[in-house]
Design a protein around this motif. Structure first.
Motif, PDB file in Angstrom:
ATOM      1  N   MET A   3       1.669   7.374   9.415  1.00  0.00           N
ATOM      2  CA  MET A   3       0.937   6.979   8.208  1.00  0.00           C
ATOM      3  C   MET A   3       1.891   6.378   7.185  1.00  0.00           C
ATOM      4  O   MET A   3       3.038   6.788   7.082  1.00  0.00           O
ATOM      5  CB  MET A   3       0.248   8.207   7.580  1.00  0.00           C
ATOM      6  CG  MET A   3      -0.779   8.856   8.492  1.00  0.00           C
ATOM      7  SD  MET A   3      -2.194   7.791   8.789  1.00  0.00           S
ATOM      8  CE  MET A   3      -3.279   8.330   7.468  1.00  0.00           C
ATOM      9  N   THR A   4       1.412   5.445   6.442  1.00  0.00           N
ATOM     10  CA  THR A   4       2.212   4.809   5.411  1.00  0.00           C
ATOM     11  C   THR A   4       1.498   4.966   4.080  1.00  0.00           C
ATOM     12  O   THR A   4       0.272   4.978   4.025  1.00  0.00           O
ATOM     13  CB  THR A   4       2.385   3.310   5.732  1.00  0.00           C
ATOM     14  OG1 THR A   4       3.087   3.193   6.959  1.00  0.00           O
ATOM     15  CG2 THR A   4       3.167   2.589   4.647  1.00  0.00           C
TER      16      THR A   4
ATOM     17  N   TYR B 232       0.558   3.507   0.419  1.00  0.00           N
ATOM     18  CA  TYR B 232       0.391   2.223  -0.260  1.00  0.00           C
ATOM     19  C   TYR B 232      -0.064   2.486  -1.694  1.00  0.00           C
ATOM     20  O   TYR B 232      -0.835   3.412  -1.932  1.00  0.00           O
ATOM     21  CB  TYR B 232      -0.716   1.404   0.400  1.00  0.00           C
ATOM     22  CG  TYR B 232      -0.455   0.988   1.834  1.00  0.00           C
ATOM     23  CD1 TYR B 232       0.123  -0.237   2.143  1.00  0.00           C
ATOM     24  CD2 TYR B 232      -0.828   1.826   2.887  1.00  0.00           C
ATOM     25  CE1 TYR B 232       0.334  -0.617   3.456  1.00  0.00           C
ATOM     26  CE2 TYR B 232      -0.609   1.450   4.204  1.00  0.00           C
ATOM     27  CZ  TYR B 232      -0.031   0.228   4.489  1.00  0.00           C
ATOM     28  OH  TYR B 232       0.175  -0.147   5.786  1.00  0.00           O
TER      29      TYR B 232
ATOM     30  N   ALA C 258      -3.149   4.218   8.007  1.00  0.00           N
ATOM     31  CA  ALA C 258      -2.416   3.928   9.247  1.00  0.00           C
ATOM     32  C   ALA C 258      -1.803   2.542   9.221  1.00  0.00           C
ATOM     33  O   ALA C 258      -0.705   2.324   9.727  1.00  0.00           O
ATOM     34  CB  ALA C 258      -3.343   4.061  10.449  1.00  0.00           C
ATOM     35  N   ASP C 259      -2.504   1.586   8.645  1.00  0.00           N
ATOM     36  CA  ASP C 259      -1.971   0.220   8.628  1.00  0.00           C
ATOM     37  C   ASP C 259      -2.633  -0.597   7.527  1.00  0.00           C
ATOM     38  O   ASP C 259      -3.571  -0.136   6.874  1.00  0.00           O
ATOM     39  CB  ASP C 259      -2.127  -0.450  10.004  1.00  0.00           C
ATOM     40  CG  ASP C 259      -3.584  -0.588  10.415  1.00  0.00           C
ATOM     41  OD1 ASP C 259      -4.371  -1.131   9.634  1.00  0.00           O
ATOM     42  OD2 ASP C 259      -3.924  -0.130  11.529  1.00  0.00           O
ATOM     43  N   LEU C 260      -2.112  -1.816   7.366  1.00  0.00           N
ATOM     44  CA  LEU C 260      -2.561  -2.673   6.273  1.00  0.00           C
ATOM     45  C   LEU C 260      -4.048  -3.028   6.395  1.00  0.00           C
ATOM     46  O   LEU C 260      -4.751  -3.117   5.386  1.00  0.00           O
ATOM     47  CB  LEU C 260      -1.703  -3.948   6.230  1.00  0.00           C
ATOM     48  CG  LEU C 260      -1.973  -4.902   5.077  1.00  0.00           C
ATOM     49  CD1 LEU C 260      -1.707  -4.260   3.727  1.00  0.00           C
ATOM     50  CD2 LEU C 260      -1.140  -6.177   5.209  1.00  0.00           C
ATOM     51  N   ASP C 261      -4.521  -3.231   7.612  1.00  0.00           N
ATOM     52  CA  ASP C 261      -5.929  -3.610   7.767  1.00  0.00           C
ATOM     53  C   ASP C 261      -6.866  -2.520   7.245  1.00  0.00           C
ATOM     54  O   ASP C 261      -7.919  -2.816   6.679  1.00  0.00           O
ATOM     55  CB  ASP C 261      -6.247  -3.898   9.241  1.00  0.00           C
ATOM     56  CG  ASP C 261      -5.825  -5.313   9.629  1.00  0.00           C
ATOM     57  OD1 ASP C 261      -5.325  -6.047   8.753  1.00  0.00           O
ATOM     58  OD2 ASP C 261      -5.984  -5.672  10.806  1.00  0.00           O
ATOM     59  N   GLU C 262      -6.471  -1.269   7.460  1.00  0.00           N
ATOM     60  CA  GLU C 262      -7.283  -0.162   6.967  1.00  0.00           C
ATOM     61  C   GLU C 262      -7.354  -0.218   5.430  1.00  0.00           C
ATOM     62  O   GLU C 262      -8.417  -0.035   4.832  1.00  0.00           O
ATOM     63  CB  GLU C 262      -6.649   1.160   7.431  1.00  0.00           C
ATOM     64  CG  GLU C 262      -7.520   2.367   7.264  1.00  0.00           C
ATOM     65  CD  GLU C 262      -6.844   3.634   7.803  1.00  0.00           C
ATOM     66  OE1 GLU C 262      -6.158   3.553   8.831  1.00  0.00           O
ATOM     67  OE2 GLU C 262      -6.997   4.681   7.162  1.00  0.00           O
TER      68      GLU C 262
ATOM     69  N   LEU D 284      -6.825  -2.870   3.531  1.00  0.00           N
ATOM     70  CA  LEU D 284      -7.545  -4.075   3.112  1.00  0.00           C
ATOM     71  C   LEU D 284      -9.051  -3.835   3.151  1.00  0.00           C
ATOM     72  O   LEU D 284      -9.779  -4.225   2.235  1.00  0.00           O
ATOM     73  CB  LEU D 284      -7.186  -5.251   4.030  1.00  0.00           C
ATOM     74  CG  LEU D 284      -5.837  -5.920   3.766  1.00  0.00           C
ATOM     75  CD1 LEU D 284      -5.507  -6.902   4.890  1.00  0.00           C
ATOM     76  CD2 LEU D 284      -5.853  -6.657   2.428  1.00  0.00           C
TER      77      LEU D 284
ATOM     78  N   LYS E 114     -11.360  -3.875  -0.379  1.00  0.00           N
ATOM     79  CA  LYS E 114     -12.431  -4.861  -0.595  1.00  0.00           C
ATOM     80  C   LYS E 114     -13.620  -4.248  -1.324  1.00  0.00           C
ATOM     81  O   LYS E 114     -14.447  -4.968  -1.870  1.00  0.00           O
ATOM     82  CB  LYS E 114     -12.890  -5.441   0.750  1.00  0.00           C
ATOM     83  CG  LYS E 114     -11.961  -6.536   1.227  1.00  0.00           C
ATOM     84  CD  LYS E 114     -12.401  -7.153   2.527  1.00  0.00           C
ATOM     85  CE  LYS E 114     -11.335  -8.158   2.977  1.00  0.00           C
ATOM     86  NZ  LYS E 114     -11.326  -8.349   4.412  1.00  0.00           N
TER      87      LYS E 114
ATOM     88  N   PRO F 205       3.295  -1.460  -0.084  1.00  0.00           N
ATOM     89  CA  PRO F 205       3.719  -0.244   0.596  1.00  0.00           C
ATOM     90  C   PRO F 205       4.732   0.514  -0.263  1.00  0.00           C
ATOM     91  O   PRO F 205       5.480  -0.099  -1.028  1.00  0.00           O
ATOM     92  CB  PRO F 205       4.375  -0.741   1.888  1.00  0.00           C
ATOM     93  CG  PRO F 205       4.441  -2.214   1.801  1.00  0.00           C
ATOM     94  CD  PRO F 205       3.737  -2.679   0.581  1.00  0.00           C
TER      95      PRO F 205
END
Lengths: 402, 113
Positions: free
Chosen positions: B1-2, B4, B82-86, B88, B92, B108
């Motif tokens: 996990m990261t 942001y 978990a990642d940037l797409d999540e 994003l 939105k 991040p």
């Protein structure tokens, strides 16, 4: 029998992305995957010379690159602490190569980063080659690639094909990048040769891959159609003496008619159920040229009409306005063409675009306005860095001054 | 996990000028975002307007935000994903993404672990 070098060059063009993408699944790190892929190609040169080219070069390369990656990972005691770059993807439909393309063209990356990454990682061009193709120094390109890969790692841009609801939005930059790779190769921005066949070939391979994996996507089909129909004329664009030949002077028997047929049938397919995308209209324009039996029999009215559609789709792009003006000049005469160019005077987007000056020069020359034509040719020459194009413009200029 | 941060920028005058109805819709947008993000949200606050900021630079203390721009930082969320797409997809939902004067910057967080 093909030589080892030929087999390797072919495997490079055709299989690089697949080898890299599969290796990346193991390493979860694009840098490491790249290293292992490079090692595999280097080893292929040696092994294939000794043992002959394997029957499935791509599978051979993938196996070697994967084994190399596993070796390195095993040896690296601390590898588990390595920042996992590539988020493991669910088993999603699609192909590793496609995953790689979508990662390189993620909208969170700038266009220049997308292009650099795709050319390097998916097309397998060396950093020096990518730098040359996109007119920057090698250190600049190396830094650009490093920054882009760092962003993928730290922002955790995932390594996967986006879900269906996000696909349309995410596909657009992919198509733009493939198109840009092709156009950069079609008329190399600089250097002695008119084209960079390695770039156009890579772009076509990529478009073919996308089409294989997404056969029902209308814009993908249209892009492949466009690239095929344009590329079909490649052999006729330069004369035996290396001189640039305009469409009007090309030997149409040199066109690759199989490619034209394939492209036109793809275009028809793309238009069957969908409103035309920008690429479909561009492909349709190329197809009108490709199917005209001769320059004199080109259907200019059809082309001008298609450019009007393209103007709407591109929000009145100045380049499209320019191309439409040229078509008007061919149908209605140079005075009409010159008038159609008028609104572009002072257009900032075209300030360094050599084809505006070149088009004006041609109309003025045909109108007999020699002094103005000379100025326009000189302006076009000042903006053109491609040697073949420069030679063409210089010849026209000399013709006027005699 | 990261981890942001979602930094929300916008024109304070436009935020001030929201009607009660607009404010309610705006708040509903944030509620929707928080519901969707669930326990991925680690923290977040709305900030008092930029004129309340105090800036330190060297030995100088001055009035106002660090950057004198029309679009100021109005608030932030801290998120784990978990990642940037999540991120994003969640971001939105924020109303600031759709308002003309504002937007959301996703950064991040450096992992010192």
């Amino acid at each position: 029998m093909t030589s080892v070098a030929d087999a390797l060059a072919q495997a490079h063009r055709r299989d690089w992305a697949q080898v890299l993408a599969t290796t990346a699944q193991v390493t979860r790190d694009l840098d490491l995957a790249e290293e292992c892929t490079q090692d595999a190609y280097a080893q292929a040169m040696e092994t294939w010379r000794r043992d002959g080219v394997p029957s499935r070069p791509g599978a051979w390369l993938t196996r070697v690159a994967r084994n190399r990656a596993l070796d390195l990972l095993r040896r690296e005691a601390a590898w588990r602490r390595r920042l996992p770059l590539l988020v493991a993807s669910d088993p999603s439909p699609g192909d590793d190569r496609l995953r790689l393309v979508f990662t390189c063209c993620h909208p969170a990356l700038s266009r220049e980063h997308q292009v650099a990454l795709t050319a390097r990682l998916v097309c397998g061009l060396s950093t020096a080659e990518v730098a040359r193709a996109f007119l920057v120094s090698e250190p600049t390109m190396a830094a650009r690639l490093t920054r882009a890969k760092k962003k993928i790692a730290t922002a955790r841009i995932p390594y996967r094909v986006p879900p269906p609801e996000a696909l349309a939005e995410r596909l657009e930059p992919v198509l733009e990048v493939v198109h840009l790779l092709f156009t950069t190769g079609h008329t190399a921005p600089t250097g002695p040769a008119l084209t960079r066949a390695d770039l156009t070939a890579s772009a076509i391979e990529l478009a073919r891959t996308l089409h294989l994996l997404m056969p029902r996507s209308a814009p993908v089909t249209a892009l492949l159609a466009l690239l095929l129909v344009i590329d079909a004329r490649a052999a006729a664009r330069v004369g035996a003496d290396g001189r640039l030949l305009l469409l009007s002077d090309q030997d149409r028997t040199l066109w690759n008619h199989d490619r034209i047929t394939e492209g036109v049938s793809l275009l028809t397919e793309s238009l069957r159920r969908h409103p035309p995308s920008r690429f479909a209209v561009e492909a349709a324009i190329a197809a009108v040229h490709a199917e005209a039996p001769s320059w004199e029999q080109t259907d200019w009215s059809e082309i001008i009409g298609l450019y009007a559609v393209l103007l709407r789709l591109t929000g009145n792009s100045p380049v499209v306005t320019l191309n439409r003006a040229v078509a008007i000049g061919f149908r209605d005469g140079p005075a009409a063409g010159l008038a159609a160019l008028q609104p572009l005077t002072g257009e900032p987007a075209l300030a360094t675009y050599p084809y505006l000056a070149a088009a004006r020069a041609d109309f003025l020359r045909r109108l007999g306005r020699v002094a103005e034509a000379v100025t326009a040719y000189e302006e076009a020459l000042a903006l053109t860095a491609n040697e073949t194009e420069r030679a063409f413009l210089t010849a026209r200029l000399q013709g006027l001054e005699e | 996990m990261t981890k942001y941060t979602l930094l929300i920028y916008g024109d304070p005058a436009e935020w001030e000028a929201m009607t009660g109805e607009q404010r309610a819709a705006h708040d509903a947008g944030h509620a929707e975002f928080r519901a969707a993000a669930g326990d991925r949200i680690i923290g977040g606050q709305e900030l008092e307007p930029a004129p309340t900021a105090t800036t330190l630079r060297g030995t100088t203390t001055s009035d106002g935000p660090f950057l004198e721009t029309k679009e100021a930082l109005g608030g932030f969320y801290l998120l784990e994903a978990a990642d940037l797409d999540e991120v994003l997809a969640l971001a939105k939902l924020l109303p600031e993404v759709r308002a003309g004067h504002s937007g959301v910057e996703i950064r991040p967080v450096v992992d010192h672990g």
